[in-house]
Design a protein around this motif. Structure first.
Motif, PDB file in Angstrom:
ATOM      1  N   LEU A  29       0.860  -1.180   0.000  1.00  0.00           N
ATOM      2  CA  LEU A  29       0.000   0.000   0.000  1.00  0.00           C
ATOM      3  C   LEU A  29       0.903   1.240   0.000  1.00  0.00           C
ATOM      4  CD1 LEU A  29      -2.737   1.402   0.164  1.00  0.00           C
ATOM      5  CD2 LEU A  29      -2.684   1.102   2.647  1.00  0.00           C
ATOM      6  N   LYS A  85      -2.631   6.273   0.397  1.00  0.00           N
ATOM      7  CA  LYS A  85      -3.993   6.187   0.907  1.00  0.00           C
ATOM      8  C   LYS A  85      -4.486   7.611   1.123  1.00  0.00           C
ATOM      9  CE  LYS A  85      -6.516   4.759   5.094  1.00  0.00           C
ATOM     10  NZ  LYS A  85      -6.394   4.087   6.404  1.00  0.00           N
ATOM     11  N   TYR A 143     -11.970   6.659  -0.216  1.00  0.00           N
ATOM     12  CA  TYR A 143     -10.517   6.585  -0.209  1.00  0.00           C
ATOM     13  C   TYR A 143     -10.034   6.132  -1.588  1.00  0.00           C
ATOM     14  CZ  TYR A 143     -10.172   7.034   4.861  1.00  0.00           C
ATOM     15  OH  TYR A 143     -10.222   7.502   6.150  1.00  0.00           O
ATOM     16  N   CYS A 165      -6.804   4.397  -2.836  1.00  0.00           N
ATOM     17  CA  CYS A 165      -5.596   3.711  -2.372  1.00  0.00           C
ATOM     18  C   CYS A 165      -4.809   3.210  -3.574  1.00  0.00           C
ATOM     19  CB  CYS A 165      -5.957   2.541  -1.466  1.00  0.00           C
ATOM     20  SG  CYS A 165      -6.833   3.040   0.039  1.00  0.00           S
ATOM     21  N   CYS A 220     -10.628  -0.110   5.733  1.00  0.00           N
ATOM     22  CA  CYS A 220      -9.654   0.790   5.121  1.00  0.00           C
ATOM     23  C   CYS A 220      -9.386   1.983   6.029  1.00  0.00           C
ATOM     24  CB  CYS A 220     -10.159   1.262   3.755  1.00  0.00           C
ATOM     25  SG  CYS A 220      -9.171   2.567   2.988  1.00  0.00           S
ATOM     26  N   TRP A 225      -5.984   0.044   7.251  1.00  0.00           N
ATOM     27  CA  TRP A 225      -5.026  -0.002   6.147  1.00  0.00           C
ATOM     28  C   TRP A 225      -3.944   1.054   6.369  1.00  0.00           C
ATOM     29  CZ3 TRP A 225      -8.144  -0.578   0.932  1.00  0.00           C
ATOM     30  CH2 TRP A 225      -9.002  -1.686   1.037  1.00  0.00           C
ATOM     31  N   LYS A 240      -0.299   2.872   5.043  1.00  0.00           N
ATOM     32  CA  LYS A 240       0.693   3.098   4.008  1.00  0.00           C
ATOM     33  C   LYS A 240       2.026   2.476   4.415  1.00  0.00           C
ATOM     34  CE  LYS A 240       3.581   6.588   1.864  1.00  0.00           C
ATOM     35  NZ  LYS A 240       4.049   7.986   1.852  1.00  0.00           N
TER      36      LYS A 240
END
Length: 342
Positions: free
Chosen positions: A25, A28, A40, A42, A65, A69, A71
């Motif tokens: 990732l 985001k 979002y 991503c 998310c 989630w 980065k």
């Protein structure tokens, strides 16, 4: 949540393919729709491709998310790969963080960080050698080498951008070395073509300015291998102002060193190369090129950045036919050749 053992590479997927992939990732970002609903965008990537995942507020992934989630973290995803005018996208079905057992299925962190094709130590030596050999003015040469050597380790690993061109570890150094080499060649060419130009083209200012034109990106970008983002200083000041300030600081230091200060006009011409290298104010230059050396560096920089983007468009595009899919960077598809006709 368990996934099947077969895992594909994100960069190998063809449009319409549904598969499981490991991905990093790298971005985001939250935004709102015209109707005011949050979403979002991503970006997931491996070393050779990035794909967007849109997470809408009514999606089953939105809460996960928003809360979980991260980065720079790695995930295992299942989704369908597509390409459209907005670029590569992954329509997400399932997602979970990478687990230690995923190593047995082929997961390796090193596969997700794109790096320069060239050795950073060799590139840095080549860059400093060019400055030592081609910048004839001693005080200016000392100033440029101080700026470089004070930031050598960062320069060897920093990306040149958060996206688009040379956006990988070592990309800033690769791009800078290329621009300086082109600048040296163009200076020698035009000095030969216009030997009676008055005042003459100032090759020292051109080469020094080309070397330092993007050095401020060392503070403008955070340099993360997961995908560089702008720092607060970078957003508020920008790399052009930062780089010009570092040049001035080094020139102030040089004033008390053996050899004395840099000539006032030579320093001014070098500063002008740095602040005008984006060409026009709409592209972020505080001033537009007013000197021969500034014009040379502007076009050397632009050509190297655009050629990098064109090469990426050709190498990363999927599908067959004489043209690539639509390129966002160029606003059109790129011609592959008649031999590529499906």
């Amino acid at each position: 949540m368990l996934f099947p053992e077969t895992v594909s590479k994100l960069s190998d997927l063809k449009p319409g393919t549904t598969a499981d992939v490991f991905a990093l990732l790298s971005s985001k970002k939250q935004d709102v729709t015209k109707a005011g609903k949050p979403f979002y965008k991503c970006t997931f990537r491996d070393a050779d491709r990035e794909a967007a995942v849109m997470v809408w507020s009514d999606s089953g992934h939105f809460a996960d998310c928003e809360a979980n989630w991260t980065k720079g973290a790695f995930y295992k995803l299942r989704g369908t790969y597509e390409e459209n005018n907005y670029g590569p996208q992954l329509n997400l079905d399932k997602i979970r963080p990478v687990q230690p057992a995923d190593v047995d299925a082929g997961f390796n962190e090193a596969d997700f960080f794109e790096t320069s094709r060239f050795d950073p130590e060799n590139m840095f030596r080549a860059l400093t050698s060019l400055c030592e050999d081609k910048i004839e003015d001693g005080p200016l040469r000392a100033v440029v080498l101080k700026v470089l050597n004070d930031r050598a380790e960062a320069f060897k690993k920093w990306p040149a951008a958060s996206r688009n061109h040379h956006a990988f570890a070592g990309g800033l150094l690769e791009h800078t070395l290329s621009v300086v080499r082109t600048t040296v060649w163009l200076c020698e060419k035009y000095e030969g073509l216009y030997p009676n130009l008055s005042p003459p083209l100032c090759a020292d200012a051109a080469i020094a300015g080309a070397t330092l034109h993007d050095v401020g990106k060392l503070e403008e970008l955070d340099g993360s291998p997961a995908g560089a983002e702008y720092t607060s200083t970078g957003r508020l000041l920008g790399h052009i102002v930062i780089g010009r300030d570092w040049l001035r600081d080094a020139a102030a230091w040089q004033a008390d060193q053996p050899g004395g200060p840099v000539d006032r006009e030579l320093l001014l011409r070098t500063e002008h190369v740095v602040i005008s290298h984006h060409g026009i104010r709409e592209y972020g230059s505080p001033a537009e090129p007013h000197t021969p050396e500034a014009l040379i560096v502007q076009h050397a920089d632009e050509l190297d950045a655009k050629y990098s983007m064109l090469a990426d468009s050709l190498s990363q595009a999927s599908g067959g036919g004489p043209f690539t899919p639509f390129s966002k960077q160029f606003g059109k598809p790129i011609f592959r050749g008649l031999s590529e006709t499906a």
